[in-house]
Design an enzyme around this catalytic site. Structure first.
Site, short mmCIF file in Angstrom:
data_model
loop_
_atom_site.label_atom_id
_atom_site.label_comp_id
_atom_site.label_asym_id
_atom_site.label_seq_id
_atom_site.Cartn_x
_atom_site.Cartn_y
_atom_site.Cartn_z
CG PHE A 110 -1.97 1.00 1.26
CD1 PHE A 110 -3.16 0.80 0.56
CD2 PHE A 110 -1.81 2.17 1.97
CE1 PHE A 110 -4.16 1.75 0.57
CE2 PHE A 110 -2.81 3.13 1.99
CZ PHE A 110 -3.98 2.93 1.29
CG ASP A 131 -0.99 -2.06 6.69
OD1 ASP A 131 -2.14 -2.31 7.13
OD2 ASP A 131 -0.68 -0.98 6.16
CE1 TYR A 155 -10.06 3.44 5.93
CE2 TYR A 155 -9.15 4.48 7.89
CZ TYR A 155 -9.01 4.07 6.59
OH TYR A 155 -7.83 4.29 5.93
CE LYS A 156 -8.69 0.50 4.27
NZ LYS A 156 -7.27 0.32 4.01
NE ARG A 171 -10.37 -2.68 -3.14
CZ ARG A 171 -9.87 -1.92 -2.18
NH1 ARG A 171 -8.63 -2.10 -1.79
NH2 ARG A 171 -10.59 -0.97 -1.63
#
Ligand SMILES: *Cc1c(COP(=O)(O)O)cnc(C)c1O
Length: 416
Positions: A128, A205, A230-231, A379
């Site tokens: 990322f 991560d 928040y995912k 995605r």
């Protein structure tokens, strides 16, 4: 697979036998016409979050005023302890604070300080952006070398790639557990063991695994980890992140942002930074209690469902999506951009197509909301607590229609 030519009925059957189906009622679905494939970017809102937040505003902030800090002070640890079982961590090893990016910086810097004399850090080019940029910044400031892995874009870095990059100069290995683009799950147990054998620390991560895939942090002796709430954890836009430091490392590591929330006996306001001996030393400043409350509500729902049940549904959803991809989309020019082995795949699938960007825009225009990820992936996030099999059937059916109707002027316009 039987589901390959699945009519809608099959999705209904899968939904009817889904042990987590009832959890959908815990989340807000204000527009039932929307098929949401982005719960891995911003998870849906729990219906209970507004009243939780309102209680903090009215009953706590408005009424208690500064006296609220009597219990707000320990809230980052309390919520961290609630999250810990989802990550395979023990109480006192996880705190909620800052953003994932800031936590990456804090923990990477702490790890580098703990390995003086070693001038190399290892990460991969498919990691990322923040992970790469934070390491680049630290490498620049400290004169370190980044040893870049260049893994297969679908399968991600393998233990053999990491083994090849490891030697006595490596201070830190920083990788994502679940790749944000392909959903490949890295072999965390083996890579962590290899890093330790070379004397390096590991920083994982977990942004795409927290609340979707079991991690087993303690079981695999991981050193450090960070991730988003928040995912898959449904904490709300920009909700504070988490960090994990294995218990036996806590007193030995120092993070570089020396704030008063890490200070021993904080309210003595003494001279000289003298950090707490435990996980509190990785805190920095005053926590945002409103955001933390929303994060707590999302985490509590995932904790209630349990990570093993969540994982089982994530596997079932992605298997179903791949069956539909193979039956409907592959003949129309799509290619799977995620591992086929469910044991090596997180809770999303990447569907590759040369016109992925335009197709994503067309899907969104038709109320099917995935993400585009460069260069060529649609995605499809299948957040287990909030996605039904009917959603998968409907959303990928729209993609099939778009592909079957060919390149429309609309596609071309949106592609520019
Ligand atoms: C989403 C995500 C982040 C986000 O970091 P923020 O600081 O919250 O913006 C970091 N790392 C990974 C792997 C992610 O998927």
């Amino acid at each position: 697979m039987a589901a390959a030519n699945a009519p809608h009925r099959t999705a209904s059957e899968l939904d009817a036998t889904d042990p987590l189906a009832g959890f959908r009622d815990r989340f807000a679905f204000p527009d039932p016409g929307v098929v949401y494939f982005d719960g891995n970017s911003l998870g849906r809102m729990p219906v209970s979050t507004p009243s939780r937040v309102e209680a903090v505003l009215g009953a706590e902030w408005a009424s208690q005023l500064i006296r609220g800090w009597d219990h707000w002070l320990t809230f980052p640890q309390l919520v961290g302890d609630r999250l810990a079982p989802l990550l395979g961590a023990a109480p006192g090893e996880v705190v909620i604070a800052d953003s994932t990016t800031v936590n990456l910086y804090k923990l990477a810097a702490a790890a580098l300080d703990a390995r003086p004399g070693r001038g190399v850090v290892v990460t991969d080019r498919a990691n990322f952006p923040s992970d790469r940029y934070v390491l680049e910044g630290l490498a620049h400031a400290r004169g370190l070398t980044i040893r870049w892995l260049d893994p297969d874009p679908v399968d991600g870095p393998q233990p053999a790639d990491v083994a090849y990059a490891l030697d006595e100069d490596v201070a830190l290995v920083l990788l994502s557990h679940v790749n944000y683009r392909s959903a490949a799950i890295a072999d965390l147990p083996t890579i962590t063991r290899l890093a330790h054998e070379a004397g390096a620390l590991t920083l994982w991560d977990l942004s795409h695994s927290g609340g979707s895939v079991p991690v087993g942090l303690d079981g695999h002796a991981v050193d450090l980890a960070v991730g988003c709430t928040y995912k898959y954890l449904n904490g709300g836009p920009g909700a504070p992140a988490y960090l994990y430091v294995r218990r036996d490392l806590q007193a030995r590591l120092r993070q570089p942002i020396q704030g008063w929330f890490g200070q021993r006996d904080q309210f003595a306001m003494g001279q000289g930074y003298d950090p707490e001996p435990d996980v509190r030393r990785f805190l920095v400043g005053t926590p945002g209690i409103i955001g933390l409350t929303a994060a707590d509500e999302g985490i509590a729902i995932s904790a209630e469902a349990g990570i093993d049940a969540i994982r089982a549904k994530g596997v079932a959803l992605t298997e179903y999506a791949i069956a539909l991809h193979d039956a409907w989309l592959a003949p129309l020019g799509c290619e799977l951009g995620s591992p086929r082995d469910p044991a090596r795949r997180g809770a999303h699938v990447a569907i590759r197509h040369p016109r992925a960007r335009a197709l994503t825009a067309s899907l969104i225009a038709r109320n099917v909301i995935p993400d585009f990820r460069a260069p060529d992936s649609i995605r499809v996030g299948l957040s287990p607590l909030t996605t039904s099999f009917a959603d998968v059937h409907r959303g990928l059916g729209v993609l099939r229609e778009l592909l079957a109707s060919g390149t429309t002027p609309q596609h071309r316009a949106l592609a520019t």
